[in-house]
Design a protein around this motif. Structure first.
Motif, PDB file in Angstrom:
ATOM      1  N   PHE A 139       2.419  -5.003  -5.079  1.00 37.93           N
ATOM      2  CA  PHE A 139       3.096  -3.797  -6.080  1.00 37.93           C
ATOM      3  C   PHE A 139       4.304  -3.172  -5.081  1.00 37.93           C
ATOM      4  O   PHE A 139       3.989  -3.018  -3.846  1.00 37.93           O
ATOM      5  CB  PHE A 139       1.993  -2.956  -6.251  1.00 37.93           C
ATOM      6  N   GLU A 153       0.790  -1.295  -0.004  1.00 35.41           N
ATOM      7  CA  GLU A 153      -0.155   0.049  -0.055  1.00 35.41           C
ATOM      8  C   GLU A 153       0.733   1.326   0.043  1.00 35.41           C
ATOM      9  O   GLU A 153       0.379   2.262  -0.481  1.00 35.41           O
ATOM     10  CB  GLU A 153      -0.805  -0.211   1.153  1.00 35.41           C
ATOM     11  N   HIS A 180       2.818   6.142  -5.824  1.00 33.56           N
ATOM     12  CA  HIS A 180       2.668   6.247  -7.449  1.00 33.56           C
ATOM     13  C   HIS A 180       1.381   7.095  -7.494  1.00 33.56           C
ATOM     14  O   HIS A 180       1.299   7.977  -8.503  1.00 33.56           O
ATOM     15  CB  HIS A 180       2.560   5.010  -7.848  1.00 33.56           C
ATOM     16  N   GLN A 181       0.333   6.529  -6.593  1.00 37.18           N
ATOM     17  CA  GLN A 181      -0.785   7.556  -6.690  1.00 37.18           C
ATOM     18  C   GLN A 181      -0.763   8.996  -6.596  1.00 37.18           C
ATOM     19  O   GLN A 181      -1.029   9.967  -7.175  1.00 37.18           O
ATOM     20  CB  GLN A 181      -1.918   7.161  -5.925  1.00 37.18           C
ATOM     21  N   GLY A 227      -0.585   6.333 -10.583  1.00 40.05           N
ATOM     22  CA  GLY A 227      -1.343   5.412 -10.140  1.00 40.05           C
ATOM     23  C   GLY A 227      -1.755   4.517 -10.991  1.00 40.05           C
ATOM     24  O   GLY A 227      -2.114   3.388 -10.461  1.00 40.05           O
ATOM     25  N   VAL A 266      -0.128   0.932 -11.123  1.00 41.12           N
ATOM     26  CA  VAL A 266      -0.654  -0.105 -10.248  1.00 41.12           C
ATOM     27  C   VAL A 266      -1.195  -1.277 -10.945  1.00 41.12           C
ATOM     28  O   VAL A 266      -1.034  -2.456 -10.892  1.00 41.12           O
ATOM     29  CB  VAL A 266      -1.149   0.681  -9.026  1.00 41.12           C
ATOM     30  N   ASP A 267      -2.471  -0.677 -11.498  1.00 41.76           N
ATOM     31  CA  ASP A 267      -3.376  -1.513 -12.348  1.00 41.76           C
ATOM     32  C   ASP A 267      -2.744  -2.287 -13.298  1.00 41.76           C
ATOM     33  O   ASP A 267      -3.191  -3.341 -13.578  1.00 41.76           O
ATOM     34  CB  ASP A 267      -4.650  -0.658 -12.545  1.00 41.76           C
ATOM     35  N   LYS A 299       2.136   1.879  -3.672  1.00 38.26           N
ATOM     36  CA  LYS A 299       0.940   2.287  -4.362  1.00 38.26           C
ATOM     37  C   LYS A 299       0.796   3.629  -4.111  1.00 38.26           C
ATOM     38  O   LYS A 299       0.475   4.577  -5.367  1.00 38.26           O
ATOM     39  CB  LYS A 299      -0.062   1.454  -3.852  1.00 38.26           C
ATOM     40  N   GLN A 300       0.712   4.220  -2.970  1.00 42.07           N
ATOM     41  CA  GLN A 300       0.200   5.696  -2.801  1.00 42.07           C
ATOM     42  C   GLN A 300       1.381   6.338  -2.959  1.00 42.07           C
ATOM     43  O   GLN A 300       1.207   7.545  -3.506  1.00 42.07           O
ATOM     44  CB  GLN A 300      -0.203   5.653  -1.286  1.00 42.07           C
TER      45      GLN A 300
END
Length: 518
Positions: A109, A73, A79-80, A85, A88-89, A76-77
């Motif tokens: 991730f 997490e 990158h967001q 972000g 990630v997907d 991920k954040q």
């Protein structure tokens, strides 16, 4: 800091999410950071404004019984918050598309995954779908027709080379090699279980025995490419490899960068590869071009290459200078420095038991079949594998015809029918000798280091032995079968009497009872 996973709070943007332009047409997900210090400062300021989730605790508490085990997490954040972000997907979509459905997702991730243990050692060459993945960021999507590689720095004639140029055999002879890649975190879970260490911001993932794989790689020797560019200038002793993935470290942003010494390059032990087992590189493994550095820690085999530079000294990038360091056992959180650990390059001799597994119950007739892998880096190769059924007092050599092909830069798979008479809990272990007579430390404690790298000690597992050549055991197994009961799980009490009153009384009479005569 904010709560760690699995209790991390959802990402909430602070202000407008930035947009950073992609550097090259047809290179989705590639943001150039190293050439633009002002962009790096902008990201540093953005990251400083957030309260990101704390790195998860997974060493002092049991690992989550989930797959993915950890979700990442915090990263991920990162990158967001920086407008990335979507990576990630996209990266997870490539996991689902290119990897086997039963992969063990150690970290979602950036993606870290290994295959099921027993399947890894079914074939000498690892299936692409089963090859482990250790990524440091998101997966760029690069159009091979728009791809080019820059050769810069201390080279006499800097050039840009397309993929077609590199694959032009009139310019560069092709080279194919069977090479094992191994993450320095292989078998880290053993250190975690016994002697926890640094969790790391990126997460020192709790790898098992599957963070190793072997492929037949095809490409061109980096030495040939450097020669095509007129060679290195005087004073250049290292070659820097830059990947298009974005990497974060302590509130700063980078492109992935590592370096290898020229001495490694000039003996054709650095391959610029575009094929993996006769197929184009999977996206998750670095398509369209990656480095394969023979015998070195996997982290040096940079993916999604976009630039190669001749340099005087090892790169100052954090992956090289601040990570993948090996410390002495008395160095830890209280005193570690980047300068008091040495940089991991050649991988040491190591091995693992892949079958049976920890705490398996094995019903046998005096032999237990064991299977696993053995490896040694730096151009060495396994020459002998030995297994033990008593924790390492008595060793049995694996017959030479039960070892797979010898390669200069790859593992050997092995199997052995281990003679076993004893019943109950046994400690099986394996050790390997390479052609330079290097072998493995006996216990995990001998190999422990603060960053939990290179678990090169003898691999040990505990199994429960049930030897049905013993009459009493054979009779019990027959009774269990007749009654429709089960031996498993071994901890569950049998719902049948294990002895009749008549048999008990007869044995007691023959033994003279349980009490002294007088």
């Amino acid at each position: 800091m904010a709560p760690a996973e699995p209790n991390a709070l959802p990402f909430r943007p602070k202000g407008e999410i930035p947009h950073f332009e992609e550097e090259r047409e047809g290179w989705k997900g590639y943001i150039e950071w190293e050439k633009y210090p002002e962009k790096k400062k902008q990201v540093e300021k953005i990251l400083a404004g957030y309260d990101f989730p704390d790195p998860p605790e997974f060493q002092l508490v049991p690992l989550p019984d989930t797959n993915p085990i950890l979700t990442g997490e915090r990263f991920k954040q990162y990158h967001q918050a920086t407008g990335l972000g979507h990576l990630v997907d996209i990266s997870w979509e490539y996991v689902l598309k290119e990897k086997s459905p039963d992969m063990i997702h150690v970290l979602q991730f950036p993606y870290n995954g290994e295959p099921p243990r027993d399947r890894l050692v079914e074939t000498e060459i690892t299936n692409n779908k089963d090859h482990f993945v250790r990524n440091h960021g998101g997966i760029p999507e690069i159009d091979p027709d728009k791809f080019f590689l820059e050769i810069t720095g201390l080279v006499n004639n800097p050039k840009k080379l397309t993929l077609a140029d590199l694959q032009n055999e009139s310019l560069f002879p092709r080279q194919t090699n069977v090479v094992s890649l191994q993450c320095s975190g292989t078998r880290r879970i053993e250190q975690i279980h016994e002697y926890p260490g640094d969790g790391d911001e990126l997460i020192n993932a709790p790898w098992g025995e599957g963070a190793i794989g072997t492929a037949r790689w095809t490409g061109v020797s980096l030495k040939k490419v450097i020669k095509h560019c007129g060679g290195l200038k005087d004073g250049a002793q290292h070659v820097e490899l830059l990947g298009a993935d974005t990497y974060f470290k302590k509130g700063k942003v980078y492109n992935y960068s590592v370096s290898v010494p020229w001495r490694k390059v000039k003996v054709h032990e650095v391959l610029l590869a575009w094929e993996m087992n006769g197929e184009p590189l999977p996206k998750i493994h670095g398509f369209p071009l990656r480095a394969v550095v023979f015998g070195y820690i996997g982290a040096r085999s940079a993916k999604w290459l976009y630039e190669i530079r001749g340099i005087r000294d090892p790169t100052e990038a954090p992956v090289q200078r601040k990570e993948y360091l090996y410390y002495t056992p008395q160095v830890g959180k209280q005193n570690n420095l980047f300068s008091n650990g040495f940089s991991i390059q050649d991988m040491p001799v190591s091995s693992a038991i892949m079958s049976p597994r920890e705490k398996d119950v094995i019903v046998h007739e005096g032999k237990i079949k064991m299977r696993g892998w053995a490896y040694s880096g730096g151009g060495h190769w396994p020459i002998r594998v030995e297994v033990s059924g008593d924790g390492g007092s008595i060793w049995y050599e694996v017959p030479w015809d039960k070892l797979t092909t010898k390669y200069y830069y790859a593992w050997r798979l092995w199997e052995m029918e281990l003679p076993v008479d004893a019943e109950g809990w046994l400690e099986l272990c394996v050790r390997t000798w390479d052609n330079a007579l290097n072998t493995q430390p006996t216990f995990v404690r001998s190999a422990w280091n603060w960053d939990l790298h290179v678990t090169s000690s003898c691999h040990r597992i505990k199994v429960y032995s049930v030897n049905k050549t013993r009459p009493a055991t054979a009779a019990r197994l027959k009774l269990i079968e007749e009654k429709g009961a089960s031996l498993l799980p071994i901890t569950k009490p049998l719902e049948i009497d294990v002895e009749s009153d008549e048999h008990f009384e007869a044995v007691m009479k023959e033994m003279g009872g349980r009490e002294p005569l007088e």
